[in-house]
Design a protein around this motif. Sequence first.
Motif, mmCIF file in Angstrom:
data_model
loop_
_atom_site.group_PDB
_atom_site.id
_atom_site.type_symbol
_atom_site.label_atom_id
_atom_site.label_comp_id
_atom_site.label_asym_id
_atom_site.label_seq_id
_atom_site.Cartn_x
_atom_site.Cartn_y
_atom_site.Cartn_z
ATOM 1 N N GLN A 1 16.937 26.820 17.681
ATOM 2 C CA GLN A 1 17.776 25.724 18.146
ATOM 3 C C GLN A 1 17.611 25.537 19.644
ATOM 4 O O GLN A 1 17.450 26.507 20.392
ATOM 5 C CB GLN A 1 19.236 26.002 17.803
ATOM 6 C CG GLN A 1 19.513 26.089 16.312
ATOM 7 C CD GLN A 1 20.980 26.345 16.030
ATOM 8 O OE1 GLN A 1 21.770 26.593 16.937
ATOM 9 N NE2 GLN A 1 21.340 26.282 14.765
ATOM 10 N N ARG A 2 17.649 24.274 20.064
ATOM 11 C CA ARG A 2 17.539 23.986 21.488
ATOM 12 C C ARG A 2 18.858 24.266 22.184
ATOM 13 O O ARG A 2 19.937 24.112 21.613
ATOM 14 C CB ARG A 2 17.152 22.518 21.686
ATOM 15 C CG ARG A 2 15.763 22.169 21.144
ATOM 16 C CD ARG A 2 15.451 20.698 21.423
ATOM 17 N NE ARG A 2 14.123 20.342 20.937
ATOM 18 C CZ ARG A 2 13.602 19.118 21.056
ATOM 19 N NH1 ARG A 2 14.312 18.146 21.622
ATOM 20 N NH2 ARG A 2 12.393 18.891 20.595
ATOM 21 N N ARG A 3 18.730 24.659 23.420
ATOM 22 C CA ARG A 3 19.944 24.927 24.197
ATOM 23 C C ARG A 3 20.648 23.626 24.552
ATOM 24 O O ARG A 3 20.009 22.611 24.839
ATOM 25 C CB ARG A 3 19.593 25.683 25.476
ATOM 26 C CG ARG A 3 19.031 27.081 25.236
ATOM 27 C CD ARG A 3 18.754 27.762 26.555
ATOM 28 N NE ARG A 3 18.270 29.123 26.358
ATOM 29 C CZ ARG A 3 17.942 29.947 27.354
ATOM 30 N NH1 ARG A 3 18.040 29.550 28.615
ATOM 31 N NH2 ARG A 3 17.504 31.161 27.085
ATOM 32 N N ASP A 4 21.958 23.686 24.531
ATOM 33 C CA ASP A 4 22.760 22.529 24.925
ATOM 34 C C ASP A 4 22.969 22.618 26.434
ATOM 35 O O ASP A 4 23.857 23.322 26.912
ATOM 36 C CB ASP A 4 24.096 22.530 24.179
ATOM 37 C CG ASP A 4 24.848 21.221 24.346
ATOM 38 O OD1 ASP A 4 24.640 20.552 25.371
ATOM 39 O OD2 ASP A 4 25.642 20.883 23.452
ATOM 40 N N TRP A 5 22.132 21.901 27.181
ATOM 41 C CA TRP A 5 22.183 22.002 28.642
ATOM 42 C C TRP A 5 23.471 21.419 29.201
ATOM 43 O O TRP A 5 23.907 21.808 30.295
ATOM 44 C CB TRP A 5 20.979 21.301 29.260
ATOM 45 C CG TRP A 5 19.694 22.007 28.948
ATOM 46 C CD1 TRP A 5 18.733 21.638 28.057
ATOM 47 C CD2 TRP A 5 19.266 23.247 29.517
ATOM 48 N NE1 TRP A 5 17.714 22.561 28.024
ATOM 49 C CE2 TRP A 5 18.010 23.566 28.924
ATOM 50 C CE3 TRP A 5 19.791 24.117 30.466
ATOM 51 C CZ2 TRP A 5 17.301 24.710 29.249
ATOM 52 C CZ3 TRP A 5 19.087 25.259 30.799
ATOM 53 C CH2 TRP A 5 17.858 25.544 30.200
ATOM 54 N N THR A 6 24.087 20.501 28.488
ATOM 55 C CA THR A 6 25.368 19.956 28.953
ATOM 56 C C THR A 6 26.440 21.042 28.975
ATOM 57 O O THR A 6 27.205 21.174 29.938
ATOM 58 C CB THR A 6 25.817 18.797 28.047
ATOM 59 O OG1 THR A 6 24.822 17.774 28.049
ATOM 60 C CG2 THR A 6 27.141 18.218 28.534
#
Length: 275
Positions: free
Chosen positions: A3-8
Amino acid sequence: MSQRRDWTVLACVALVAVATVVASFTAQAGLGELAGWVKNLHLFGVEVSMSWLLPVTVDAYGIAATRIATNKRRYSAEVRAHAFGHALAAVVVSVLGNAMYHLLEARVIVLGSAAWVLVVAVSVVPPIALGGLAHLLGIAARDEVEAVAVPANPAHVSDLVEVEPVAVPANRAHVRDLVEGSGAEVVEEVEPGTPNRFHGNDLPADVPDVPASSPAPTPVLTPAPDELFPVAAERYADALAEGQVPALTRIKKELRVGQPRAARIRGYLLQLAQP
């Protein structure tokens, strides 16, 4: 699928962390000034306010304790419980310091002649933090000493606990006797029908002969006799069956022995836990 990191989310966490650090640092430094820490220190040509020492002390204390409390791979549950208590104490001091500063700044509380209470309360924080951290590191050092990986070569264990490898006897019942506290220091492989100096009699007639082509006996480790070896083997039998060895601090507490003897007992248990 990763899963991609949630940069927000990460950015929001970073903003909250920065805001908290700045606000807390400013409040505690202001509390230090109200307590009389108004002098400046000259460090490498830079002037640093003494009031900064209060938040630095509290935050560094809390970070060190939190690092130990969350490190399950290096420290036992007992040490991490101690560290959690220290980390919680640092958080409480930080919260109370922030609250007290804002109450004084807003003149909700006016100390007047009782200002000495604030001076004393702020002044005792650094030495108490240093003492608490030294105590915590002393406890944590016990786990660092005992955190020795089980060697792949069982012969290396003998170097750690000062025991000598010997051969498995032809009569397997003798191995059980070792664990049950027979007190033998060395057990040699013997042939059926020959005198057995360990028991002072002949081996039973039903012991099968070992063919000449049989592989060499598996080496085992027989430590010097200790009356607590069989006690520890029985007490921790379930854990040993799963290949787990109790921590040194647990052995010291439950068997009520000192550090050197607990280390010897744990070395013996390491041998029993070998696959």
